[in-house]
Design a protein around this motif. Structure first.
Motif, PDB file in Angstrom:
ATOM      1  N   THR A  57       2.635 -11.356  -7.279  1.00  0.00           N
ATOM      2  CA  THR A  57       3.796 -11.834  -6.695  1.00  0.00           C
ATOM      3  C   THR A  57       5.181 -11.200  -7.143  1.00  0.00           C
ATOM      4  OG1 THR A  57       4.285 -13.719  -7.895  1.00  0.00           O
ATOM      5  CG2 THR A  57       2.702 -14.071  -6.069  1.00  0.00           C
ATOM      6  N   TYR A  58       6.250 -11.207  -6.237  1.00  0.00           N
ATOM      7  CA  TYR A  58       7.354 -10.625  -6.633  1.00  0.00           C
ATOM      8  C   TYR A  58       8.593 -11.430  -6.216  1.00  0.00           C
ATOM      9  CZ  TYR A  58       8.715  -8.729  -2.225  1.00  0.00           C
ATOM     10  OH  TYR A  58       8.791  -8.462  -1.027  1.00  0.00           O
ATOM     11  N   GLU A  59       9.745 -11.478  -6.754  1.00  0.00           N
ATOM     12  CA  GLU A  59      10.780 -12.251  -6.509  1.00  0.00           C
ATOM     13  C   GLU A  59      12.141 -11.141  -6.695  1.00  0.00           C
ATOM     14  OE1 GLU A  59      10.591 -16.823  -7.246  1.00  0.00           O
ATOM     15  OE2 GLU A  59      10.937 -15.573  -8.892  1.00  0.00           O
ATOM     16  N   ALA A  60      12.916 -10.790  -5.751  1.00  0.00           N
ATOM     17  CA  ALA A  60      14.315 -10.203  -5.857  1.00  0.00           C
ATOM     18  C   ALA A  60      15.560 -10.937  -5.761  1.00  0.00           C
ATOM     19  CB  ALA A  60      14.152  -9.059  -4.668  1.00  0.00           C
ATOM     20  N   PHE A  61      16.264 -10.534  -6.548  1.00  0.00           N
ATOM     21  CA  PHE A  61      17.277 -11.255  -6.963  1.00  0.00           C
ATOM     22  C   PHE A  61      18.501 -10.367  -6.763  1.00  0.00           C
ATOM     23  CE2 PHE A  61      14.371 -13.937  -9.046  1.00  0.00           C
ATOM     24  CZ  PHE A  61      14.618 -15.234  -8.662  1.00  0.00           C
ATOM     25  N   MET A  62      19.962 -10.959  -6.499  1.00  0.00           N
ATOM     26  CA  MET A  62      21.094 -10.131  -6.621  1.00  0.00           C
ATOM     27  C   MET A  62      21.909 -10.791  -7.615  1.00  0.00           C
ATOM     28  SD  MET A  62      23.948  -8.943  -3.869  1.00  0.00           S
ATOM     29  CE  MET A  62      23.372  -9.860  -2.494  1.00  0.00           C
ATOM     30  N   SER A  74      11.090 -12.195  -1.655  1.00  0.00           N
ATOM     31  CA  SER A  74      10.004 -12.425  -2.420  1.00  0.00           C
ATOM     32  C   SER A  74       8.825 -12.210  -1.388  1.00  0.00           C
ATOM     33  CB  SER A  74      10.046 -13.945  -2.836  1.00  0.00           C
ATOM     34  OG  SER A  74       9.989 -14.533  -1.736  1.00  0.00           O
ATOM     35  N   GLY A  75       7.536 -11.983  -2.231  1.00  0.00           N
ATOM     36  CA  GLY A  75       6.427 -11.800  -1.512  1.00  0.00           C
ATOM     37  C   GLY A  75       5.263 -11.811  -2.294  1.00  0.00           C
ATOM     38  N   ILE A  76       4.388 -10.763  -1.996  1.00  0.00           N
ATOM     39  CA  ILE A  76       3.052 -10.647  -2.562  1.00  0.00           C
ATOM     40  C   ILE A  76       2.878  -8.913  -2.771  1.00  0.00           C
ATOM     41  CG2 ILE A  76       1.913 -12.573  -1.926  1.00  0.00           C
ATOM     42  CD1 ILE A  76       0.342 -11.145  -0.041  1.00  0.00           C
ATOM     43  N   ASP A  99       6.529 -10.330   6.598  1.00  0.00           N
ATOM     44  CA  ASP A  99       4.927 -10.297   6.901  1.00  0.00           C
ATOM     45  C   ASP A  99       4.203  -9.044   7.242  1.00  0.00           C
ATOM     46  OD1 ASP A  99       4.303 -13.225   6.333  1.00  0.00           O
ATOM     47  OD2 ASP A  99       5.405 -13.684   8.040  1.00  0.00           O
ATOM     48  N   VAL A 100       5.123  -7.899   6.831  1.00  0.00           N
ATOM     49  CA  VAL A 100       4.548  -6.576   7.107  1.00  0.00           C
ATOM     50  C   VAL A 100       4.379  -5.813   5.846  1.00  0.00           C
ATOM     51  CG1 VAL A 100       5.436  -4.307   8.145  1.00  0.00           C
ATOM     52  CG2 VAL A 100       6.146  -6.325   9.276  1.00  0.00           C
ATOM     53  N   THR A 101       3.122  -5.378   5.719  1.00  0.00           N
ATOM     54  CA  THR A 101       2.696  -4.752   4.435  1.00  0.00           C
ATOM     55  C   THR A 101       3.118  -3.231   4.525  1.00  0.00           C
ATOM     56  OG1 THR A 101       0.780  -6.165   4.232  1.00  0.00           O
ATOM     57  CG2 THR A 101       0.817  -4.179   2.945  1.00  0.00           C
ATOM     58  N   ILE A 102       3.919  -2.733   3.467  1.00  0.00           N
ATOM     59  CA  ILE A 102       4.396  -1.273   3.427  1.00  0.00           C
ATOM     60  C   ILE A 102       3.815  -0.999   2.055  1.00  0.00           C
ATOM     61  CG2 ILE A 102       6.709   0.183   3.006  1.00  0.00           C
ATOM     62  CD1 ILE A 102       8.302  -2.598   4.354  1.00  0.00           C
ATOM     63  N   THR A 103       3.362   0.351   2.292  1.00  0.00           N
ATOM     64  CA  THR A 103       2.568   1.050   1.289  1.00  0.00           C
ATOM     65  C   THR A 103       3.710   2.158   0.674  1.00  0.00           C
ATOM     66  OG1 THR A 103       0.461   0.859   2.263  1.00  0.00           O
ATOM     67  CG2 THR A 103       0.686   2.559   0.557  1.00  0.00           C
ATOM     68  N   TYR A 104       3.830   1.997  -0.600  1.00  0.00           N
ATOM     69  CA  TYR A 104       4.761   2.795  -1.464  1.00  0.00           C
ATOM     70  C   TYR A 104       3.455   3.886  -2.541  1.00  0.00           C
ATOM     71  CZ  TYR A 104       8.483   0.199   0.318  1.00  0.00           C
ATOM     72  OH  TYR A 104       9.422  -0.625   0.835  1.00  0.00           O
TER      73      TYR A 104
END
Length: 133
Positions: A57-62, A74-76, A99-104
């Motif tokens: 999982t991840y969480e993004a903060f400002m 946040s997401g997986i 709910d869209v998976t993006i591949t990097y």
């Protein structure tokens, strides 16, 4: 009985070892600029963006001034070879990527993370992050 106990002990050790191992993204990373559709963008001097990756999982903060950190995303995620598949489950702002998976593609070199890919809207991104924790 002894054989069953040995197998159970071995399985428990494997579970403990795998749960303690850390992936290449685990930790907290701070945004350090990027390139978007060929245009360079520096990190803001007015606020910081940070992502914390845990096991899957991840969480993004400002972070801005003395204000409490604001969770904005946040997401997986899942790592497959040199790719990371990121699925946003929460966004504080309207987003078509929830709910869209993006591949990097990603590379980690010591305390530097580079991710690059193509967003669903066609934008080509390359982002730079530095590890802070």
């Amino acid at each position: 009985m002894k054989k069953l106990l040995n197998i159970s002990s071995s399985l428990l050790c494997l579970v403990l070892i795998s749960s303690c191992s850390t992936g290449p993204l685990n930790g907290t990373w701070q945004y350090d600029g990027g390139i978007y559709n060929g245009r360079s963008q520096k990190a803001s001097n007015e606020f910081q963006m940070q992502r914390t990756y845990a096991s899957d999982t991840y969480e993004a903060f400002m972070l801005e001034g003395n204000n409490p950190p604001e969770l904005y995303n946040s997401g997986i995620y899942e790592i497959k070879g040199d790719s990371v598949l990121i699925t946003s489950k929460f966004s504080s702002r309207p987003s078509q990527n929830t709910d869209v998976t993006i591949t990097y593609k990603f590379t980690v070199d010591k305390d530097k993370l580079i991710i690059n890919g193509v967003l669903p809207n066609g934008m080509i991104v390359e982002e730079y992050w530095k590890k802070i924790k």
